[in-house]
Design a protein around this motif. Structure first.
Motif, PDB file in Angstrom:
ATOM      1  N   GLU A  55      39.416  50.885  10.005  1.00  0.00           N
ATOM      2  CA  GLU A  55      38.039  51.366   9.929  1.00  0.00           C
ATOM      3  C   GLU A  55      38.013  52.889   9.855  1.00  0.00           C
ATOM      4  N   TYR A  56      38.824  53.513  10.679  1.00  0.00           N
ATOM      5  CA  TYR A  56      38.935  54.969  10.699  1.00  0.00           C
ATOM      6  C   TYR A  56      39.406  55.494   9.342  1.00  0.00           C
ATOM      7  N   ARG A  57      40.352  54.778   8.766  1.00  0.00           N
ATOM      8  CA  ARG A  57      40.933  55.206   7.500  1.00  0.00           C
ATOM      9  C   ARG A  57      39.893  55.161   6.376  1.00  0.00           C
ATOM     10  N   VAL A  58      39.061  54.105   6.355  1.00  0.00           N
ATOM     11  CA  VAL A  58      38.017  54.008   5.338  1.00  0.00           C
ATOM     12  C   VAL A  58      37.062  55.196   5.460  1.00  0.00           C
ATOM     13  N   GLY A  59      36.734  55.550   6.705  1.00  0.00           N
ATOM     14  CA  GLY A  59      35.839  56.680   6.921  1.00  0.00           C
ATOM     15  C   GLY A  59      36.398  57.977   6.378  1.00  0.00           C
ATOM     16  N   VAL A  60      37.672  58.211   6.604  1.00  0.00           N
ATOM     17  CA  VAL A  60      38.319  59.425   6.097  1.00  0.00           C
ATOM     18  C   VAL A  60      38.358  59.405   4.569  1.00  0.00           C
ATOM     19  N   LEU A  61      38.679  58.256   4.017  1.00  0.00           N
ATOM     20  CA  LEU A  61      38.767  58.142   2.562  1.00  0.00           C
ATOM     21  C   LEU A  61      37.415  58.342   1.888  1.00  0.00           C
ATOM     22  N   GLU A  62      36.338  57.986   2.575  1.00  0.00           N
ATOM     23  CA  GLU A  62      35.010  58.182   1.999  1.00  0.00           C
ATOM     24  C   GLU A  62      34.516  59.618   2.170  1.00  0.00           C
ATOM     25  N   GLY A  63      35.316  60.452   2.846  1.00  0.00           N
ATOM     26  CA  GLY A  63      34.992  61.874   2.864  1.00  0.00           C
ATOM     27  C   GLY A  63      34.160  62.340   4.027  1.00  0.00           C
ATOM     28  N   GLU A  64      34.229  61.655   5.180  1.00  0.00           N
ATOM     29  CA  GLU A  64      33.486  62.119   6.349  1.00  0.00           C
ATOM     30  C   GLU A  64      34.019  63.455   6.827  1.00  0.00           C
ATOM     31  N   LYS A  65      33.126  64.310   7.302  1.00  0.00           N
ATOM     32  CA  LYS A  65      33.511  65.645   7.742  1.00  0.00           C
ATOM     33  C   LYS A  65      33.679  65.731   9.257  1.00  0.00           C
ATOM     34  N   GLU A  66      32.809  65.029   9.987  1.00  0.00           N
ATOM     35  CA  GLU A  66      32.809  65.154  11.439  1.00  0.00           C
ATOM     36  C   GLU A  66      33.465  63.928  12.068  1.00  0.00           C
ATOM     37  N   LYS A  67      34.667  64.124  12.587  1.00  0.00           N
ATOM     38  CA  LYS A  67      35.407  62.995  13.135  1.00  0.00           C
ATOM     39  C   LYS A  67      35.739  63.180  14.618  1.00  0.00           C
ATOM     40  N   GLU A  68      35.145  64.225  15.246  1.00  0.00           N
ATOM     41  CA  GLU A  68      35.536  64.544  16.616  1.00  0.00           C
ATOM     42  C   GLU A  68      35.261  63.399  17.586  1.00  0.00           C
ATOM     43  N   ASP A  69      34.148  62.664  17.349  1.00  0.00           N
ATOM     44  CA  ASP A  69      33.777  61.608  18.285  1.00  0.00           C
ATOM     45  C   ASP A  69      34.447  60.279  17.971  1.00  0.00           C
ATOM     46  N   LEU A  70      35.211  60.230  16.890  1.00  0.00           N
ATOM     47  CA  LEU A  70      35.872  58.980  16.539  1.00  0.00           C
ATOM     48  C   LEU A  70      37.111  58.762  17.393  1.00  0.00           C
ATOM     49  N   LYS A  71      37.256  57.559  17.878  1.00  0.00           N
ATOM     50  CA  LYS A  71      38.411  57.226  18.712  1.00  0.00           C
ATOM     51  C   LYS A  71      39.078  55.977  18.154  1.00  0.00           C
ATOM     52  N   PRO A  72      40.032  56.152  17.228  1.00  0.00           N
ATOM     53  CA  PRO A  72      40.720  54.977  16.695  1.00  0.00           C
ATOM     54  C   PRO A  72      41.516  54.287  17.782  1.00  0.00           C
ATOM     55  N   GLU A  73      41.667  52.980  17.653  1.00  0.00           N
ATOM     56  CA  GLU A  73      42.360  52.200  18.672  1.00  0.00           C
ATOM     57  C   GLU A  73      43.824  52.578  18.791  1.00  0.00           C
ATOM     58  N   SER A  74      44.413  53.102  17.725  1.00  0.00           N
ATOM     59  CA  SER A  74      45.800  53.554  17.784  1.00  0.00           C
ATOM     60  C   SER A  74      45.921  54.849  17.013  1.00  0.00           C
ATOM     61  N   THR A  75      46.894  55.644  17.357  1.00  0.00           N
ATOM     62  CA  THR A  75      47.095  56.898  16.648  1.00  0.00           C
ATOM     63  C   THR A  75      47.561  56.607  15.238  1.00  0.00           C
ATOM     64  N   TRP A  76      47.033  57.341  14.298  1.00  0.00           N
ATOM     65  CA  TRP A  76      47.426  57.155  12.909  1.00  0.00           C
ATOM     66  C   TRP A  76      48.907  57.451  12.774  1.00  0.00           C
ATOM     67  N   ASN A  77      49.675  56.473  12.355  1.00  0.00           N
ATOM     68  CA  ASN A  77      51.119  56.667  12.314  1.00  0.00           C
ATOM     69  C   ASN A  77      51.551  57.493  11.097  1.00  0.00           C
ATOM     70  N   GLU A  78      52.839  57.807  11.028  1.00  0.00           N
ATOM     71  CA  GLU A  78      53.342  58.686   9.976  1.00  0.00           C
ATOM     72  C   GLU A  78      53.121  58.089   8.595  1.00  0.00           C
ATOM     73  N   ARG A  79      53.259  56.769   8.478  1.00  0.00           N
ATOM     74  CA  ARG A  79      53.082  56.120   7.181  1.00  0.00           C
ATOM     75  C   ARG A  79      51.653  56.286   6.699  1.00  0.00           C
ATOM     76  N   SER A  80      50.665  56.060   7.588  1.00  0.00           N
ATOM     77  CA  SER A  80      49.274  56.163   7.198  1.00  0.00           C
ATOM     78  C   SER A  80      48.924  57.582   6.804  1.00  0.00           C
ATOM     79  N   THR A  81      49.432  58.547   7.572  1.00  0.00           N
ATOM     80  CA  THR A  81      49.138  59.944   7.268  1.00  0.00           C
ATOM     81  C   THR A  81      49.693  60.316   5.906  1.00  0.00           C
ATOM     82  N   THR A  82      50.895  59.870   5.607  1.00  0.00           N
ATOM     83  CA  THR A  82      51.515  60.175   4.332  1.00  0.00           C
ATOM     84  C   THR A  82      50.740  59.543   3.186  1.00  0.00           C
TER      85      THR A  82
END
Length: 499
Positions: free
Chosen positions: A467-494
């Motif tokens: 869910e967090y990833r879709v939000g980033v991909l759609e171009g959200e600017k303010e993500k400070e209040d978002l709390k993903p259930e797990s830390t985005w791993n190296e594969r996802s970041t890449t």
């Protein structure tokens, strides 16, 4: 524009001398043709049966055939209904076939119901989160553009005493379905709808038409479609009607129904469909066709700040401002209207309050229910929820349109106390129960409704990684209040670092 033009043009047609002479009842004592309150109510309210059917059928039709095919179908239905309306009378007074005209109105309103659901769900599914509110709220902008056109045409033909006047006003409606047929050829299908049909490759191709060339070349579209599918999980495919009241869907369905109820019962029909009649019967006959034109322009302009506010201030604050102003103007109209021997200033203030109510209504509570109904529901039941919500909206449109002529006849300006009080209730409900969804991808909204909303403190929302990833991909600017259930791993970041 199809919806806005039809609603506003009929308000003028009801007061058009040529239409009254052909469809009214002859008063033997005066020798004049006129409509009884019951006839006016039937002409205004019965067509909502068609809109109810259109709204209810829209959900299953979109799920099965897609948004584009429904656009084609509703356009054909609209053209058929307009033809039936225009041919419902000959040239002589009293020649109007009352039942045929109502049938034509019912058929036109089937297309109105279909378009109301089709446009909003299509917009919500193709537009990125940061400006989804702006685009969906634009529905009200074009609805009001149709209203401006209709009131202008009504004014131009207001002096016609033959059938030419009202028939030309009605025939102009052909423009909208014909344009819709032409331009639907160029729009892509909703990527999320294609996913529900397991057409992943087509979904990527469709999204590629909705994103920039840079995003297409960088592989952004493949990543976004994969993230949406992962975030939806078991909700990729469409669910049954029973799912509308299961789990968190019950709360979301209830919110949709409540806001469609408020959309109709805070006074919109009073200042749209019946404004010309109201002006004529309450001492403003000389400007009965001019004031609606001014009102329509103000309503059109009011949507512009709403399109900005809904993504900046959010849905909650925009609604709270809108409802509070609506209540104020309705109370002012009622308080001044009840005075005997009103001064010129007081009469002008009543007209101003009437127009400023329309401005305040269109600034938020007119359009945001469409937005909430298209973004709050889960993807598996989005079309069905919007179909149920708009159908419920039609029920209350029927009730208000049927009741208002009698209310105007019996309590006159006191209708302001009724509609103003409902706006106060809507204000309180919004503050207590509506969570903020601005700037959130549709898949992130699922997480918002998994926690209980408290208006007095921030909710602790946990977003799944997809869910967090879709939000980033759609171009959200303010993500400070978002709390993903797990830390985005190296594969996802890449995967998305090049987006």
């Amino acid at each position: 524009m199809l919806f806005g033009y039809d609603t506003a043009s009929f308000g003028g047609i009801l007061a058009n001398a040529g239409f009254i002479d052909q469809f009214g009842t002859l008063d033997p004592t005066t020798g004049e043709w006129a409509f009884a309150s019951n006839d006016t109510s039937l002409l205004s309210s019965i067509p909502f049966v068609g809109k109810f059917l259109g709204c209810l059928l829209a959900g299953p039709a979109i799920e099965r055939f897609g948004h584009r095919m429904v656009f084609f179908g509703l356009s054909v239905i609209s053209i058929l209904g307009i033809i039936i309306e225009i041919t419902a009378a000959d040239s002589a007074n009293g020649s109007g076939r009352f039942a045929q005209f109502i049938v034509g109105r019912v058929i036109v309103y089937i297309s109105v119901g279909l378009v109301e659901v089709d446009v909003t769900t299509y917009q919500a599914e193709i537009v990125p989160a940061p400006f989804r509110g702006l685009v969906v709220v634009s529905l009200q902008l074009f609805l009001n553009a149709g209203t401006i056109l209709a009131t202008g045409v009504n004014k131009a033909f207001s002096d016609y005493t033959t059938a030419v006047g009202w028939k030309v006003v009605t025939a102009i409606q052909f423009i909208f379905p014909l344009l819709m047929i032409a331009f639907t050829l160029f729009i892509p299908s909703s990527p999320r709808w294609l996913l529900s049909k397991d057409r992943t490759e087509d979904a990527v191709a469709s999204l590629s038409r909705l994103r920039s060339q840079h995003e297409v070349d960088s592989g952004h579209c493949e990543i976004e479609i994969a993230a949406i599918r992962e975030a939806l999980q078991e909700h990729v495919h469409k669910a049954s009607w029973w799912s509308l009241v299961r789990g968190t869907n019950l709360r979301r369905t209830a919110l949709t129904l409540v806001y469609y109820f408020f959309q109709q019962t805070t006074g919109q029909a009073f200042v749209s469909t019946y404004q010309t009649t109201f002006y004529r019967e309450n001492g403003y006959a000389s400007n009965a066709f001019l004031y609606p034109v001014i009102n329509s322009v103000l309503s059109f302009l009011s949507v512009v700040p709403a399109m900005y506010m809904v993504d900046r201030l959010g849905r909650r604050w925009t609604l709270l401002i809108s409802y509070s102003l609506q209540a104020f103007w309705m109370y002012l109209l009622a308080g001044l209207g009840e005075r005997a021997n009103k001064t010129g200033t007081q009469s002008n203030t009543i007209v101003a309050a009437f127009m400023l109510f329309a401005f305040s209504y269109n600034m938020g509570s007119a359009s945001i229910p469409y937005l909430l109904g298209s973004e709050i529901p889960n993807s598996a039941v989005r079309e069905k929820t919007q179909a149920i919500g708009t159908s419920w909206n039609v029920v209350w449109a029927f009730v208000t349109n049927y009741s208002i002529p009698f209310m105007i006849d019996n309590i006159h300006f006191k209708v302001g106390w009724v509609f103003g009080s409902i706006s106060i209730v809507a204000f309180a409900f919004t503050f207590m129960f509506l969570p903020e969804t601005k700037g959130r991808a549709l898949e992130e909204i699922d997480a918002i409704f998994k926690v209980k909303f408290n208006p007095f403190r921030s909710s602790e929302v946990q977003y799944a990684e997809a869910e967090y990833r879709v939000g980033v991909l759609e171009g959200e600017k303010e993500k400070e209040d978002l709390k993903p259930e797990s830390t985005w791993n190296e594969r996802s970041t890449t995967d998305v670092s090049h987006v």
